[in-house]
Design a protein around this motif. Structure first.
Motif, PDB file in Angstrom:
ATOM      1  N   GLY B  56      -8.019  39.199 -21.972  1.00 30.16           N
ATOM      2  CA  GLY B  56      -7.269  38.701 -20.600  1.00 30.16           C
ATOM      3  C   GLY B  56      -5.849  37.937 -21.765  1.00 30.16           C
ATOM      4  N   THR B  57      -5.779  38.375 -23.182  1.00 32.08           N
ATOM      5  CA  THR B  57      -4.246  37.796 -23.113  1.00 32.08           C
ATOM      6  C   THR B  57      -3.394  38.238 -22.592  1.00 32.08           C
ATOM      7  N   ALA B  86      -2.220  28.491 -19.369  1.00 30.63           N
ATOM      8  CA  ALA B  86      -3.462  27.446 -19.561  1.00 30.63           C
ATOM      9  C   ALA B  86      -4.606  27.364 -20.921  1.00 30.63           C
ATOM     10  N   ILE B  87      -4.094  28.799 -21.571  1.00 29.08           N
ATOM     11  CA  ILE B  87      -4.949  28.227 -22.550  1.00 29.08           C
ATOM     12  C   ILE B  87      -4.552  28.980 -23.773  1.00 29.08           C
ATOM     13  N   ALA B  88      -4.020  28.131 -25.211  1.00 27.18           N
ATOM     14  CA  ALA B  88      -4.050  28.433 -26.625  1.00 27.18           C
ATOM     15  C   ALA B  88      -4.678  28.613 -27.590  1.00 27.18           C
ATOM     16  N   ALA B  89      -4.520  29.846 -27.474  1.00 31.87           N
ATOM     17  CA  ALA B  89      -5.912  29.985 -28.745  1.00 31.87           C
ATOM     18  C   ALA B  89      -5.758  29.855 -30.200  1.00 31.87           C
ATOM     19  N   PRO B  90      -6.029  29.473 -30.924  1.00 32.50           N
ATOM     20  CA  PRO B  90      -5.541  30.057 -32.411  1.00 32.50           C
ATOM     21  C   PRO B  90      -6.144  31.613 -33.025  1.00 32.50           C
ATOM     22  N   THR B 113     -13.230  29.858 -27.746  1.00 31.16           N
ATOM     23  CA  THR B 113     -11.504  30.820 -27.626  1.00 31.16           C
ATOM     24  C   THR B 113     -11.818  31.499 -26.741  1.00 31.16           C
ATOM     25  N   PHE B 114     -11.175  32.210 -25.576  1.00 28.31           N
ATOM     26  CA  PHE B 114     -11.524  33.018 -24.261  1.00 28.31           C
ATOM     27  C   PHE B 114     -11.806  34.436 -24.756  1.00 28.31           C
ATOM     28  N   GLU B 115     -11.561  34.684 -26.323  1.00 28.84           N
ATOM     29  CA  GLU B 115     -10.996  36.119 -26.492  1.00 28.84           C
ATOM     30  C   GLU B 115     -12.734  36.165 -26.617  1.00 28.84           C
ATOM     31  N   PHE B 116     -14.064  36.121 -26.563  1.00 28.69           N
ATOM     32  CA  PHE B 116     -15.135  36.351 -26.759  1.00 28.69           C
ATOM     33  C   PHE B 116     -15.551  37.045 -25.380  1.00 28.69           C
ATOM     34  N   SER B 117     -14.733  36.747 -24.666  1.00 26.49           N
ATOM     35  CA  SER B 117     -15.041  37.114 -23.471  1.00 26.49           C
ATOM     36  C   SER B 117     -15.275  38.454 -22.580  1.00 26.49           C
ATOM     37  N   VAL B 193      -2.149  29.376 -38.897  1.00 28.16           N
ATOM     38  CA  VAL B 193      -2.651  30.819 -38.158  1.00 28.16           C
ATOM     39  C   VAL B 193      -1.443  31.687 -38.043  1.00 28.16           C
ATOM     40  N   SER B 194      -2.703  32.777 -37.824  1.00 26.73           N
ATOM     41  CA  SER B 194      -1.500  34.118 -37.556  1.00 26.73           C
ATOM     42  C   SER B 194      -0.343  33.949 -36.610  1.00 26.73           C
ATOM     43  N   ALA B 195      -1.504  33.801 -35.770  1.00 21.92           N
ATOM     44  CA  ALA B 195      -1.213  33.910 -34.018  1.00 21.92           C
ATOM     45  C   ALA B 195      -2.182  32.579 -33.230  1.00 21.92           C
ATOM     46  N   PHE B 196      -0.927  32.429 -31.654  1.00 19.96           N
ATOM     47  CA  PHE B 196      -1.737  32.471 -30.732  1.00 19.96           C
ATOM     48  C   PHE B 196      -1.998  33.134 -29.055  1.00 19.96           C
ATOM     49  N   HIS B 197      -2.553  33.064 -28.823  1.00 19.63           N
ATOM     50  CA  HIS B 197      -3.458  33.841 -28.336  1.00 19.63           C
ATOM     51  C   HIS B 197      -3.142  32.947 -26.646  1.00 19.63           C
ATOM     52  N   LEU B 198      -2.101  33.590 -25.538  1.00 15.30           N
ATOM     53  CA  LEU B 198      -2.052  32.848 -24.150  1.00 15.30           C
ATOM     54  C   LEU B 198      -2.208  33.110 -23.595  1.00 15.30           C
ATOM     55  N   GLN B 199      -3.098  32.732 -22.524  1.00 18.46           N
ATOM     56  CA  GLN B 199      -4.143  33.144 -21.521  1.00 18.46           C
ATOM     57  C   GLN B 199      -2.294  32.040 -19.993  1.00 18.46           C
ATOM     58  N   LEU B 200      -2.304  32.628 -19.467  1.00 22.31           N
ATOM     59  CA  LEU B 200      -0.978  31.995 -18.400  1.00 22.31           C
ATOM     60  C   LEU B 200      -2.444  31.433 -17.582  1.00 22.31           C
TER      61      LEU B 200
END
Lengths: 236, 375
Positions: B56-57, B86-90, B113-117, B193-200
């Motif tokens: 959901g990135t 909404a979320i900024a996951a490093p 992190t939301f990426e575990f979903s 960090v390498s990047a931030f993955h964002l959810q809007l």
């Protein structure tokens, strides 16, 4: 034999050469030194001469395989190869594809194709239907007595049979002129006689004009007319 | 037996079976390399895209500079204040050796992190931040024969395997996930960090999702001129590893294709030379220069197409072999995009036609009389 008529665009002959010269290597080799000849429709003409006399060169010009250095070759009054005096010419490829058929001394069948397929080759890419091509080739091979050899490859055929396949191939586009370059040169006497008989039959049955190059005077004697060549000129 | 133009071309090609077979091997190798390498790089890109989409990135924030994947972690605080976000996951990713033979992708994530979903935990649990704990994708766990409770050594540090997970993406199922802070220590990227993955956040009424996303991108880039906010699909395509994989794949493939083209050109040149008299016969029978040229080009194209088919089988087989090797299983997917097959076939035919064009031109130029005299 006849002298050439003067006007391009009109000719009583099916094929005519007018004062034709052909030289090679910047003019150092003169194969033809001014040849004029008219050939009537349905004629059977033999051209004889020693090696280097120019007989094959003349045959090549008559068959549209080559163009003269000087002079004109006319088919039904139209120049072959390039327009002259405002008279539209006949494209050489078109002439060979539709009006001329060739028979060679070494048969020149394509080794990867069987007899039936070899005969179809001249019709490939002409837009003819594959079924019609096959039927036409089959009919010709049957006419030449090869009904049991249709699917044999050239290496499986005797020399005489190969030449008969080559004759069928030369006839497949219904040419008006058949040009044979030493057609019996690689055959024994029995097969030579058979091939000559076939050619004579074809010439009579189809009304085809037959021009044959040979060095054998006994074979030339079977023709209606005989032209002898020496040193690039007609000598009889 | 009806004879077609194409059939005639193929008969000519097949006449010299050994030479044709050897040429096909050469083309097959070239196209095989193309299918395997480009297929690999495309499936690699696809796997990244799948990973972003399933998590959901919406956007990824990275450095603008190519190959520089280092972003200051403090950026996250400001990112979270941007109204669209909404979320900024490093996150960090890197390649690391887990055994002398096996390299694998290692991710550093926060435990929340939301990426575990996108992951399905098959055994064990999620790791805890600040602990030397690791989660293994089931593919990697299988190839390393690891289970929950075992340890795994990375860069001289020992991590306890606390979870085994399943993912749709080959890049995750063959990977290791560590706590972000542990990964920073391992990579020497403390505070980076390498990047931030964002959810809007959902787009408000009257604004399309695309406009909303564009606003977020503009806001990030205005706030941080050295950074880029890019959509997930673009991130998948422009990710440094993918870009390098594409470049290496195309570079190697082009060299292989050039070698294949030379093979076809040589075969066709030999064939035209050997068949000079036959070409003379065809011309005597009224075949035009164009028709002779088309025949030779068709023969070259047939060689290319047959070589292409051989190459596709070889490339497909190579990918399947790579996908089973522990050294490469984590980054190779056997799901080969259809476009790669199509590209391979078209390229093979094109290479054939190009390589055959000079012999075809030479064959067509022959004068009938000279060709008939040829010995």
């Amino acid at each position: 034999m006849s002298s050439a008529s003067p006007t391009i665009g009109t000719s009583p002959w099916i094929l005519e050469v007018r004062d034709v010269k052909k030289s090679y290597e910047n003019g150092t080799i003169e194969a033809l030194r001014g040849v004029s000849l008219g050939i009537a429709q349905g004629d059977f003409l033999a051209i004889t001469g020693a090696s280097g006399s120019g007989k094959s060169t003349l045959l090549h010009l008559l068959g549209g395989l080559d163009t003269p250095t000087e002079g004109t070759v006319l088919f039904r009054g139209q120049p072959l190869g390039k327009s002259q005096n405002g008279v539209a010419s006949i494209d050489l490829d078109t002439y060979r594809a539709t009006s001329a058929g060739f028979i060679f001394q070494s048969f020149h069948l394509l080794p990867s194709l069987n007899a039936l397929e070899n005969v179809q080759v001249p019709m490939l890419g002409t837009g003819s239907h594959p079924h019609n091509r096959e039927e036409r080739a089959r009919a010709l091979l049957i006419e030449l007595g090869l009904e049991h050899r249709l699917r044999q490859f050239p290496t499986q055929l005797s020399a005489g049979e190969r030449q008969r396949v080559a004759i069928a191939r030369s006839l497949v586009n219904e040419p008006q002129v058949l040009l044979a370059d030493e057609p019996t040169g690689n055959l024994d006497s029995v097969n030579s006689a058979k091939i000559l008989e076939i050619l004579a039959q074809v010439q009579q049955r189809h009304g085809t004009t037959l021009i044959m190059v040979t060095h054998d005077l006994s074979i030339a004697a079977t023709a209606h007319r005989h032209v002898a060549m020496r040193d690039g000129r007609i000598c009889n | 037996m009806q004879l077609s133009f194409v059939g005639f071309a193929w008969r000519n090609v097949w006449r010299r079976r050994l030479r044709t077979a050897l040429t096909l091997c050469g083309i097959g190798m070239g196209i095989g390399a193309f299918v395997a390498l480009v297929g690999f790089s495309r499936s690699f890109e696809h796997a990244w895209l799948q990973m972003y989409e399933s998590a959901g990135t919406d956007l990824a924030v990275v450095q603008k500079t190519f190959l520089n994947t280092s972003v200051d972690q403090s950026v996250g605080t400001t990112l979270r204040q941007i109204p669209q976000i909404a979320i900024a996951a490093p996150m960090i990713f890197n390649m690391m050796a887990v055994t002398p033979e096996v390299n694998t992708l290692v991710y550093g994530w926060r435990a929340n992190t939301f990426e575990f979903s996108a992951l399905n935990i098959l055994q064990g649990r999620r790791f805890r931040d600040g602990q030397q704990e690791a989660m293994l994708g089931e593919l990697l766990a299988g190839s390393l024969n690891k289970k929950v409770g075992d340890t795994i050594d990375l860069q001289g540090s020992s991590f306890t395997v606390v979870g085994i997970y399943r993912s749709n993406s080959a890049l995750e199922s063959g990977a290791i996930i560590l706590p972000l802070d542990e990964m920073q220590n391992l990579s020497g990227m403390t505070g980076k960090v390498s990047a931030f993955h964002l959810q809007l956040k959902p787009a408000p009424p009257g604004i399309s999702p695309e406009q909303w996303r564009q606003q977020a991108e503009n806001a990030v880039e205005k706030q941080f001129p050295g950074l880029r906010a890019i959509p997930a699909a673009e991130r998948a395509a422009n990710n440094q590893l993918v870009v390098l994989a594409h470049a290496a794949a195309w570079g190697t493939s082009l060299i292989a294709l050039l070698v294949a083209a030379l093979g076809i050109a040589n075969t066709m040149a030999m064939s035209v030379f050997e068949r000079t008299k036959e070409i003379g016969v065809l011309r005597a029978m009224g075949w035009s220069r164009l028709r002779v040229m088309l025949l030779i080009l068709m023969e070259a194209a047939a060689l290319g197409a047959a070589g292409g088919a051989t190459g596709m089988l070889l490339g497909w087989a190579a990918l399947h072999v790579l996908a089973t090797l522990p050294q490469t299983a984590s980054i190779v997917s056997t799901a080969l995009p259809f476009m790669t097959f199509l590209d391979g076939l078209l390229m093979a035919v094109l290479v054939g036609v190009l390589a055959g064009s000079v012999p075809a031109w030479r064959g067509a130029r022959l004068s009938p009389v000279e060709a008939l005299r040829h010995e």
